[in-house]
Design a protein around this motif. Sequence first.
Motif, PDB file in Angstrom:
ATOM      1  N   ASP A  42       4.822  -2.287  12.834  1.00 63.06           N
ATOM      2  CA  ASP A  42       4.865  -1.874  11.298  1.00 63.06           C
ATOM      3  C   ASP A  42       6.181  -3.025  11.407  1.00 63.06           C
ATOM      4  O   ASP A  42       6.560  -3.684  10.334  1.00 63.06           O
ATOM      5  CB  ASP A  42       5.876  -0.341  11.500  1.00 63.06           C
ATOM      6  N   GLU A  43       6.702  -3.459  12.050  1.00 64.02           N
ATOM      7  CA  GLU A  43       7.597  -4.682  12.141  1.00 64.02           C
ATOM      8  C   GLU A  43       6.626  -6.432  12.928  1.00 64.02           C
ATOM      9  O   GLU A  43       7.839  -7.522  12.384  1.00 64.02           O
ATOM     10  CB  GLU A  43       8.981  -4.312  13.056  1.00 64.02           C
ATOM     11  N   ARG A 103       3.084   1.053   7.775  1.00 63.32           N
ATOM     12  CA  ARG A 103       3.447   1.833   8.579  1.00 63.32           C
ATOM     13  C   ARG A 103       2.713   2.628   8.608  1.00 63.32           C
ATOM     14  O   ARG A 103       2.127   3.700   8.244  1.00 63.32           O
ATOM     15  CB  ARG A 103       4.513   2.903   7.389  1.00 63.32           C
ATOM     16  N   HIS A 104       2.835   3.307  10.192  1.00 62.24           N
ATOM     17  CA  HIS A 104       2.476   3.580  11.197  1.00 62.24           C
ATOM     18  C   HIS A 104       2.690   4.922  10.813  1.00 62.24           C
ATOM     19  O   HIS A 104       4.417   5.791  11.077  1.00 62.24           O
ATOM     20  CB  HIS A 104       1.964   3.663  12.088  1.00 62.24           C
ATOM     21  N   PHE A 132       0.037   4.403   5.622  1.00 62.97           N
ATOM     22  CA  PHE A 132       0.486   3.444   4.278  1.00 62.97           C
ATOM     23  C   PHE A 132       0.343   1.799   4.662  1.00 62.97           C
ATOM     24  O   PHE A 132       0.746   0.581   5.519  1.00 62.97           O
ATOM     25  CB  PHE A 132       1.400   3.928   3.485  1.00 62.97           C
ATOM     26  N   ARG A 133      -0.169   1.400   2.972  1.00 60.31           N
ATOM     27  CA  ARG A 133       0.092  -0.385   3.193  1.00 60.31           C
ATOM     28  C   ARG A 133       0.659  -0.211   1.236  1.00 60.31           C
ATOM     29  O   ARG A 133       0.165   0.436   0.417  1.00 60.31           O
ATOM     30  CB  ARG A 133      -1.588  -0.488   2.531  1.00 60.31           C
ATOM     31  N   THR A 134       1.084  -1.434   1.978  1.00 57.31           N
ATOM     32  CA  THR A 134       2.410  -1.754   0.534  1.00 57.31           C
ATOM     33  C   THR A 134       2.347  -2.898   0.098  1.00 57.31           C
ATOM     34  O   THR A 134       2.247  -3.826   1.476  1.00 57.31           O
ATOM     35  CB  THR A 134       3.780  -1.117   1.015  1.00 57.31           C
ATOM     36  N   SER A 140       2.660   2.466  -3.096  1.00 60.62           N
ATOM     37  CA  SER A 140       2.425   2.036  -1.889  1.00 60.62           C
ATOM     38  C   SER A 140       1.318   2.957  -1.530  1.00 60.62           C
ATOM     39  O   SER A 140       0.459   3.833  -2.724  1.00 60.62           O
ATOM     40  CB  SER A 140       3.053   3.226  -0.337  1.00 60.62           C
ATOM     41  N   GLU A 141      -0.103   2.943  -0.558  1.00 59.75           N
ATOM     42  CA  GLU A 141      -1.115   3.508  -0.378  1.00 59.75           C
ATOM     43  C   GLU A 141      -1.372   4.023   0.535  1.00 59.75           C
ATOM     44  O   GLU A 141      -0.819   3.507   1.736  1.00 59.75           O
ATOM     45  CB  GLU A 141      -1.792   2.996  -1.591  1.00 59.75           C
TER      46      GLU A 141
END
Lengths: 183, 424
Positions: A42-43, A103-104, A132-134, A140-141
Amino acid sequence: MNPSNDGRGAAAAVTEPRGLRLDPAVRAELDALYADYAAALDEARYEDWIDLFADDCRYTLQPRENFDRGLPLATLAFESKGMLRDRIYGITRTLFHAPYYQRHVIGPLRVRGAGIADGVEWLDVEAAYAVFRTRVHEPSEVFNVGRYIDRVLRDPIDGLLRFGEKRAVFDSENILNSVIHPI
Amino acid sequence: MNAPIDSATAVPDAAAGPDCSRVPFRRYTDPALHARELERIFYGRHWSYVALEAELPEPGDFKTTFVGERSVIVVRDADGSINVVENHCAHRGVRFCQQPFGRVKDFTCPYHQWNYDLRGNLQGLPFRRGVKRVEDGRTRIDGGMPADFRLEDHGLTKLAVARRNGLVFACFDHGVEPLEDYLGPQVLPWVDRIFDGRTLTLLGHSRQRIPGNWKLMQENIKDPYHPGLLHTWFVTFGLWRADQRSQMVMDAHGRHAVMISRRNEGGRSEVTQGVTSFREGMTLHDDRLLDVVPEPWWKGPTVTMITLFPSLIIQQQVNSLSTRHIVPRGPGEFDFVWTHFGFADDTPEMTRRRLRQANLFGPAGFVSADDGEVIEMSQQGFTQHPDASTVSRLGGTGVAPTDHMVTETLIRGMHAYWSKVMDA
């Protein structure tokens, strides 16, 4: 996974034992491994991500339909740390794409087996995940949903847990355009 | 990256013909045009890809897929033939088959149990002749279908089916020309080169949903201009770039095409000058990702990308083989379904090689993930300014085959054909 269980309504033909109860200290180590894994991705700390794999490692991202039907095609299939490095070079230096955060969220770990082989401690671990993908200017989706089916090894040199094999099997029937970053 | 490109504006038209080098953005966004495309192209006299026979090895094996936006069932019959029927019950319209794959003896709609054979013929339905009941000592028959109800009038919609060496196509219009004529003598040999009658093995599927018009996917694989520019791997490792021996083939209508090329060693040359995606000195940490082994059936070319109008791309990229099925979903979106395959006589090493090279292609591929991304961005541009037009003038404004890749002739060819079908 029982191949005859399509998971979409038909009952599974077999039962399975409940997950192992581990020494709490080992479970805490496992939890930390998965938390570190999610945070590294995520980072976008890819060197840290690669370091969570054993030297001899596999990484697979595969549609569930292929996994359930015993078909070998994967979306990504890497057989060495070198291939992981090639992927990171590919996504950071060569692939053109719309930028996005990921984001996991990883669910509770289910330990399906544990033992020692050739002096190396191993654990078979499964966990549900959602990514999630932003994208820029977008809400976000839900991007990719599935489960990890992993073999975790204790590194004989530094004593840390690492992934010998990490397999992300995703339910999502369609990839939303493309997968760039690892899952 | 201007040097090799600007000179192309001076190239004369390759052939006389209508100028299809400018396409209005609204051709990719207009719902009315899209509805007309479905009627005239996808449901008209054009063959649509529906399956590989390897997906349906045994009698009763079926898959559900799409012709245009209509769900269809592709099923292997008891005699080995393949039928394609539309997936909606003749009674109440229920899309009754909800499984992606399976094996059946016949089809029954769960709503009222209308039952069809594997050819889509209605075999029976409950209470057709009413329900017999005894009331007050008298036998009566309640309801039932009218006497003139004929089963043969109420089958599933049957599509015309064509098979060639493991490929299966279908068409709603039974007046469509034979598949071989449809593909034409220029393109057919390139299809037969891959599908030469050998038994295929199914390696698996990949599915992606791309927010762009379906034509953009065809154009992407009719566009030899972009691979050596957008895709670092192609230009750096010499898989596809402008200094290679190549050939752009099209059928007599300009609707189908083949982009053919031969790999070179890559590295620095005139075609890498100023190309920002070129990475001199880039090497792989694990070169098994590109462990290319030539196969005898290639007979030279290392890459053939075949576009069959309207809905199929056939890929040979070194040892990686796939069909890519375009399924439109309104003017602004399509699903892209990849079916990777090999051959029954592949060694285990060759199968592994094909699977490894699949890392280059598909929704996450080193050289194809960015195609979906740029298609989405094209659609974004089209949507914000429907009165503007594309410019496809590389190699002139005409339509003709070429023996090089510095051209957009194949895109122009498809739009010339599109106009003929849509304006007729």
